[in-house]
Design a protein around this motif. Structure first.
Motif, short mmCIF file in Angstrom:
data_model
loop_
_atom_site.label_atom_id
_atom_site.label_comp_id
_atom_site.label_asym_id
_atom_site.label_seq_id
_atom_site.Cartn_x
_atom_site.Cartn_y
_atom_site.Cartn_z
N THR A 243 -10.09 7.04 -2.10
CA THR A 243 -10.60 8.13 -2.92
C THR A 243 -9.80 9.41 -2.67
N LEU B 117 -6.43 9.23 -4.37
CA LEU B 117 -6.58 9.45 -5.81
C LEU B 117 -6.87 10.92 -6.10
N ASP C 294 -4.78 3.58 -10.63
CA ASP C 294 -5.52 3.30 -9.40
C ASP C 294 -5.24 1.83 -9.09
N CYS D 204 -5.87 0.13 -6.30
CA CYS D 204 -6.68 -0.44 -5.23
C CYS D 204 -7.00 -1.91 -5.50
N TYR D 205 -6.79 -2.73 -4.52
CA TYR D 205 -7.05 -4.18 -4.55
C TYR D 205 -6.05 -4.97 -5.37
C1 LIG Z 1 -11.80 1.07 -3.01
C2 LIG Z 1 -11.47 1.67 -4.30
C3 LIG Z 1 -11.34 3.05 -4.44
C4 LIG Z 1 -11.66 4.04 -3.37
O1 LIG Z 1 -11.18 3.74 -2.14
P1 LIG Z 1 -11.92 4.18 -0.81
O2 LIG Z 1 -10.91 3.84 0.21
O3 LIG Z 1 -13.17 3.39 -0.68
O4 LIG Z 1 -12.18 5.64 -0.88
C5 LIG Z 1 -10.94 3.53 -5.68
N1 LIG Z 1 -10.74 2.71 -6.70
C6 LIG Z 1 -10.89 1.38 -6.61
C7 LIG Z 1 -10.65 0.53 -7.81
C8 LIG Z 1 -11.25 0.82 -5.40
O5 LIG Z 1 -11.40 -0.49 -5.31
#
Ligand SMILES: *Cc1c(COP(=O)(O)O)cnc(C)c1O
Length: 432
Positions: A100, A103, A213, A215-216
């Motif tokens: 977070t 971002l 974003d 993430c993952y």
């Molecule tokens: C995990 C995640 C976040 C935020 O990450 P944190 O490390 O929990 O703050 C933002 N976007 C997506 C899609 C995520 O999976």
């Protein structure tokens, strides 16, 4: 199966029935596992090439304190990330507290008062609502005069091209795309689809910045959004790219301009990327990034196994066991809070750390509904490690992810099923 395998699963509280059911499901997954291995190999080679180009040496493995001037390890790591993701620059720091934060820094650094942020993959991840000011919040972008617009995905999880064209105006400065589904029931977006929408946006106005974003999503496919036109990709180091070793951190990789804008927001105008000690993180960041393609592959196998297993039991799973996979998250619609609790109990029981505790729902900062989280991780909260979380709300989806190794992911999934069976919340089919 060797008798000792059966005995060991038994000692780990898995019944013969659950184990045999799991192995029957696994028999159908060999081809998909081979594909995952191939992607792992390609990504491992990409990381190695970037490490060789950055001439990584022992001196890069130790860290700095204080201001961190001349932190050659930190600078080399940023070069390795940029090299792997094919970007001009990268900001990879332990000072970035989480995804977070990464971002928020990327957005705040690249938006100015009067600009508009446009989300084109629907409502962003829960914690970004307060960053943007979708929910009123202290210090949000909205308080600084950045407005927000949103175009939802179409019901089949495709981009709404007409809607996007209509939403772009002369103030649109930055487009947000979220690759992974997060806590929603939509599909995760593939790189091809992300590339198409970026081309479409750049054709409307080439100066609009696109931030993904990521993430993952890292290392799940052989390309990243930065390979298909994204100006910035952003993620957390306690997910895929930390490889389970990074103890904290986030990254922003992209054009030099975008990364510098983010860097002066993270540290300070005038200081930018020049300061920020890496403390003891350099070796862990490098070794973790080196491991990341392999760890991501293990997590993908776990996700696929969970999908196939719960699908066979009649639950809705997103994605299903035949679909292409674009992130490491597996959603299973369990349909009741009791099933969610039993599933999470099972994941927790199989974790390498804190296996003896029972997860309970709580009001997590940044989230709207109570969330139950199962995690017994070496790095607190690391969701590249075996973990499951579920917001307590309809339709009672549980989101499963991780497993630093495939055997630990397999045990976690079998234990989740064992808990459901023991509580009479699921019955195994008669023959399999
Ligand atoms: C995990 C995640 C976040 C935020 O990450 P944190 O490390 O929990 O703050 C933002 N976007 C997506 C899609 C995520 O999976």
């Amino acid at each position: 199966m060797r008798p000792e395998t059966l005995a060991l699963y038994h000692e780990n509280q898995i019944s013969e029935e659950v184990l045999r059911f799991g192995n029957a499901v696994l028999n159908g997954l060999h081809e998909r596992f081979r594909d995952i291995d191939e992607v792992e190999e390609i990504n491992a080679l990409k990381v190695l090439k970037a490490m060789h180009e950055a001439r990584i040496s022992e001196a890069h493995l130790s860290g700095t304190t204080g201001y961190g001037y001349n932190d050659i390890g930190r600078d080399a790591i940023e070069q390795v990330f940029a090299g792997t993701f094919h970007t001009e620059a990268a900001l990879v720091r332990p000072l970035i507290a989480c995804g977070t934060h990464a971002l928020a820094v990327a957005l705040a650094g690249n938006l100015r008062p009067g600009d508009e942020l446009l989300a084109v993959s629907g409502k962003p991840y829960d914690t970004l609502e307060e960053v943007i000011g979708i929910r009123p919040s202290r210090g949000s972008l909205r308080e600084y005069g950045v407005t927000y617009a949103q175009v939802d995905l179409l019901p089949d999880s495709r981009f709404d091209y007409e809607g996007i064209r209509a939403a772009v105006n002369e103030r649109t400065k930055l487009v947000h795309i979220q690759r992974s589904k997060g806590y929603s029931s939509r599909k995760t977006l593939g790189i091809d689809e992300i590339g198409r929408v970026i081309a479409f946006i750049k054709q409307i106005r080439p100066d609009i910045l696109v931030m993904v974003d990521n993430c993952y999503g890292e290392f799940v496919e052989t390309r990243e959004p930065s390979d298909v036109g994204a100006d910035m990709i952003v993620g957390s180091l306690i997910k895929n790219p930390g490889g389970g070793l990074a103890p904290i951190g986030g990254y922003i990789a992209g054009t030099r301009e975008c990364v510098e804008n983010a860097a002066v927001r993270l540290t300070s105008p005038g200081l930018g990327q020049e300061v920020g000690a890496s403390l003891n993180c350099n070796r862990l960041f490098l070794q973790g990034f080196f491991n990341a393609p392999t760890v991501t592959a293990a997590a993908l196998k776990g996700a696929l196994f969970a999908a196939a297993l719960y699908e066979r039991l009649g639950f809705t799973v997103i994605p299903d066991s035949r679909e292409a996979r674009y992130d490491i998250i597996q959603a299973v619609t369990l349909g009741s809070p009791e099933r969610i609790a039993a599933f999470c109990r099972g994941i927790q029981k199989a974790a390498p750390v804190d296996a003896h505790v029972t997860p309970e729902a709580w009001d997590m900062p940044g989230y709207e509904d109570p969330v139950i989280m199962a995690a017994g991780a070496f790095v607190s909260g690391a969701s590249i490690e075996l973990s499951a979380d579920a917001p307590i709300r309809e339709p009672y989806n549980v989101y499963f992810q991780g497993g630093l190794t495939w055997p630990s992911a397999k045990l976690g999934i079998l234990t989740s099923l064992q808990c459901l069976v023991d509580d009479h919340l699921v019955t195994l089919p008669g023959n399999f």
